[in-house]
Design a protein around this motif. Structure first.
Motif, PDB file in Angstrom:
ATOM      1  N   LEU A 173       2.967  12.505  -8.628  1.00  6.63           N
ATOM      2  CA  LEU A 173       1.961  13.238  -7.879  1.00  6.63           C
ATOM      3  C   LEU A 173       2.437  14.656  -7.584  1.00  6.63           C
ATOM      4  CD1 LEU A 173      -0.720  13.370  -6.338  1.00  6.63           C
ATOM      5  CD2 LEU A 173       0.469  12.372  -4.366  1.00  6.63           C
ATOM      6  N   GLU A 217       0.808  -1.213   0.000  1.00  2.00           N
ATOM      7  CA  GLU A 217       0.000   0.000   0.000  1.00  2.00           C
ATOM      8  C   GLU A 217       0.844   1.268   0.000  1.00  2.00           C
ATOM      9  OE1 GLU A 217      -2.758  -0.120   3.238  1.00  2.00           O
ATOM     10  OE2 GLU A 217      -3.482  -2.111   2.680  1.00  2.00           O
ATOM     11  N   ARG A 218       2.148   1.126   0.110  1.00  2.00           N
ATOM     12  CA  ARG A 218       3.002   2.306   0.132  1.00  2.00           C
ATOM     13  C   ARG A 218       3.203   2.848  -1.272  1.00  2.00           C
ATOM     14  NH1 ARG A 218       7.415  -0.594   3.555  1.00  2.00           N
ATOM     15  NH2 ARG A 218       6.057  -1.258   5.225  1.00  2.00           N
ATOM     16  N   MET A 219       3.356   4.142  -1.378  1.00  2.00           N
ATOM     17  CA  MET A 219       3.541   4.799  -2.658  1.00  2.00           C
ATOM     18  C   MET A 219       5.004   4.680  -3.075  1.00  2.00           C
ATOM     19  SD  MET A 219       2.682   8.769  -3.608  1.00  2.00           S
ATOM     20  CE  MET A 219       0.958   8.614  -3.277  1.00  2.00           C
ATOM     21  N   SER A 220       5.225   4.353  -4.332  1.00  2.00           N
ATOM     22  CA  SER A 220       6.597   4.260  -4.824  1.00  2.00           C
ATOM     23  C   SER A 220       7.148   5.666  -5.043  1.00  2.00           C
ATOM     24  CB  SER A 220       6.631   3.495  -6.155  1.00  2.00           C
ATOM     25  OG  SER A 220       6.029   4.281  -7.173  1.00  2.00           O
ATOM     26  N   GLN A 221       8.459   5.771  -5.137  1.00  2.40           N
ATOM     27  CA  GLN A 221       9.089   7.073  -5.353  1.00  2.40           C
ATOM     28  C   GLN A 221       8.644   7.663  -6.692  1.00  2.40           C
ATOM     29  OE1 GLN A 221      10.884   8.769  -3.031  1.00  2.40           O
ATOM     30  NE2 GLN A 221      10.644  10.458  -4.451  1.00  2.40           N
ATOM     31  N   SER A 275       5.772   7.206  -8.156  1.00  2.42           N
ATOM     32  CA  SER A 275       4.409   7.712  -7.963  1.00  2.42           C
ATOM     33  C   SER A 275       4.424   9.032  -7.207  1.00  2.42           C
ATOM     34  CB  SER A 275       3.563   6.698  -7.193  1.00  2.42           C
ATOM     35  OG  SER A 275       3.372   5.534  -7.946  1.00  2.42           O
ATOM     36  N   ARG A 276       5.284   9.128  -6.200  1.00  5.69           N
ATOM     37  CA  ARG A 276       5.400  10.385  -5.446  1.00  5.69           C
ATOM     38  C   ARG A 276       5.840  11.519  -6.354  1.00  5.69           C
ATOM     39  NH1 ARG A 276       8.041   7.346  -1.054  1.00  5.69           N
ATOM     40  NH2 ARG A 276       6.447   7.046   0.509  1.00  5.69           N
TER      41      ARG A 276
END
Length: 104
Positions: free
Chosen positions: A66, A56-60, A62-63
């Motif tokens: 975003l 469920e953690r956001m990948s780098q 994806s960060r």
């Protein structure tokens, strides 16, 4: 060292590591290297809140995506805000000028 409980978001402590590894806690306490790794991973700053499961953690990436999207949106909103302020200034200027006109 990857902790299997990391996928589920389990707390990292001697009991959970021993259970996941199928060994006794005593073994973990005796092994200096394992003890140091467990102590490092159970740092209170990292375990104040329940750990989020790895899936469920956001990948780098994806960060970063975003962040770029949000920066673009902020830029768009600032431009819109600036245009609306300029338009409002014109309307208010016209109202003020009309109010100052002598009425006949």
């Amino acid at each position: 060292m990857a902790f299997p409980g990391d996928r589920e978001g389990s707390a990292i402590n001697y009991a959970t590591v021993a259970k996941a590894a199928g060994v006794s806690r005593a073994l973990l306490y005796r092994d200096t290297e394992l003890r140091e790794e467990i102590n490092r991973l159970r740092d209170p700053a990292r375990t104040i809140a329940r750990r989020q499961p790895a899936t469920e953690r956001m990948s780098q990436g994806s960060r970063d995506e975003l962040l770029a999207t949000l920066r673009s949106e902020v830029r768009t909103l600032r431009n819109e805000n600036q245009a609306l302020r300029a338009r409002l200034a014109v309307v208010l200027g016209k109202e003020r000028a009309a109010a100052q006109q002598p009425q006949t």
